[in-house]
Design a protein around this motif. Sequence first.
Motif, short mmCIF file in Angstrom:
data_model
loop_
_atom_site.label_atom_id
_atom_site.label_comp_id
_atom_site.label_asym_id
_atom_site.label_seq_id
_atom_site.Cartn_x
_atom_site.Cartn_y
_atom_site.Cartn_z
N THR A 166 0.83 -1.24 -0.10
CA THR A 166 0.03 0.09 -0.08
C THR A 166 1.12 1.51 -0.13
O THR A 166 0.60 2.30 -0.77
CB THR A 166 -0.81 -0.09 1.06
N VAL A 167 1.80 1.07 0.77
CA VAL A 167 2.88 2.36 0.81
C VAL A 167 3.34 2.71 -0.41
O VAL A 167 3.47 3.75 -0.86
CB VAL A 167 3.80 2.48 2.10
N THR A 168 3.96 1.61 -0.90
CA THR A 168 5.01 1.67 -2.18
C THR A 168 3.98 2.03 -3.31
O THR A 168 4.44 3.23 -4.04
CB THR A 168 5.61 0.17 -2.69
N ALA A 169 2.82 1.62 -3.43
CA ALA A 169 1.96 2.14 -4.48
C ALA A 169 1.64 3.68 -4.45
O ALA A 169 1.73 4.43 -5.45
CB ALA A 169 0.62 1.33 -4.38
N ALA A 170 1.13 4.13 -3.36
CA ALA A 170 1.09 5.44 -3.17
C ALA A 170 2.22 6.47 -3.27
O ALA A 170 2.00 7.53 -4.16
CB ALA A 170 0.40 5.73 -1.56
N VAL A 171 3.32 5.89 -2.97
CA VAL A 171 4.67 6.67 -3.07
C VAL A 171 4.97 6.77 -4.44
O VAL A 171 5.17 7.88 -5.02
CB VAL A 171 5.78 6.16 -2.39
N GLN A 172 5.00 5.70 -5.28
CA GLN A 172 5.53 5.75 -6.57
C GLN A 172 4.25 6.43 -7.56
O GLN A 172 4.68 7.10 -8.34
CB GLN A 172 5.51 4.37 -7.07
N HIS A 173 2.84 6.27 -7.09
CA HIS A 173 2.07 7.10 -7.84
C HIS A 173 2.13 8.75 -7.96
O HIS A 173 1.94 9.47 -8.83
CB HIS A 173 0.74 7.07 -7.16
N PHE A 174 2.86 9.25 -6.89
CA PHE A 174 3.10 10.62 -6.82
C PHE A 174 4.39 11.08 -7.05
O PHE A 174 4.89 12.16 -6.66
CB PHE A 174 2.54 11.12 -5.32
N GLY A 175 5.45 9.95 -7.14
CA GLY A 175 6.72 10.37 -7.86
C GLY A 175 7.66 10.23 -6.66
O GLY A 175 8.77 11.03 -7.02
N GLY A 176 7.57 9.43 -5.54
CA GLY A 176 8.29 9.61 -4.55
C GLY A 176 9.17 8.43 -4.70
O GLY A 176 9.42 7.65 -5.60
N THR A 177 10.45 8.50 -3.97
CA THR A 177 11.64 7.53 -4.02
C THR A 177 11.61 6.82 -2.67
O THR A 177 11.56 7.44 -1.40
CB THR A 177 12.96 8.05 -4.41
N ILE A 178 11.49 5.48 -2.36
CA ILE A 178 11.76 4.80 -1.26
C ILE A 178 13.24 4.72 -1.02
O ILE A 178 13.90 4.05 -1.71
CB ILE A 178 11.13 3.40 -1.35
N ASP A 179 13.55 5.22 0.13
CA ASP A 179 15.18 5.29 0.63
C ASP A 179 15.54 4.04 1.41
O ASP A 179 16.33 3.39 1.01
CB ASP A 179 15.20 6.71 1.19
N LYS A 180 14.76 3.84 2.26
CA LYS A 180 15.01 2.65 3.03
C LYS A 180 13.70 1.84 3.58
O LYS A 180 12.72 2.75 4.00
CB LYS A 180 15.86 3.11 4.32
#
Length: 301
Positions: free
Chosen positions: A146-160
Amino acid sequence: LLSDLMIPGDPLLLASGGLTIGAFLAALVLRDTRRSVDALLEGMWQVARNRPSPTAAVNSGDEFAIAGEGFSQMVAGLKEQSFIRDTFGKHVPKAIVEAVLRNGVKLHGERRQVAVVLVNIHRFRSRFDRQPPVETVALLNQYLGTVTAAVQHFGGTIDKVNGDRVLVVFGAPVTLNAPVERALFAAIEVRKGIDRLNRRLEHAGCEPLRLAITVHHGQVIAGHVGAAERWEYSVIGQAVNDTYRVNEITKHHPVDIVATASARRQAGDQFQFAGPLALTDDEKNEWELYSVVDLAGQPSA
């Protein structure tokens, strides 16, 4: 006079010697050519199997040397692209990876103004210590999905990702328009996704998840961090440290998304905030924190 300049000897022997020397020189040339061709072919074989060697060792001074140098430069470019895809591909939207490949990224370090987001679950360890490992992993994967999908949808980068803790950056490795607004949109989207997950958990008689999301804005140092065996693109700096500290503070408040004052100043009018939160005297000296209610004009979830 011409006869006086000629080397005495049997003409047949001289001719035979000349042919021998010529054959020897030709053999040397053929050997070098064969080695050069073999080196290029070996390099191509490695590239074809996605195991590019760093260079094509061509030991000659002719066109093969030029070809070898060009091949080595091509391999270096392929390795760089492969590294970028491996570094960012799993945690960054495809569009951003392609932008990095087109425009490059300063892997050796640069300062950036970014939005930093920390997402985690209240009392993660105590909750999952009581569950069977299979259930823990399954629930954690649903949450992280859930977190990954939302982050990527708005152009974010998962750092850790560390257990339930997910550190996210908006504005690195590539510059984004309105990074804080993107971060807030992503946080609200995570809230909605976890609400849906919680309804399923409650229907199954399980305890729902309680989120703790912090959105902050500040300067970080972004770059290629790690040892030779394990490189990763990451952000470090006071803004990251502050995000972790605020996240710990807000766990003591009945809110799920908190924005710092610096993040709120960067946000647009489309967001509804409440606060500031009631903090201790020591906390007030450092922070001014606001609850993110929802998008303006919409009721809170």
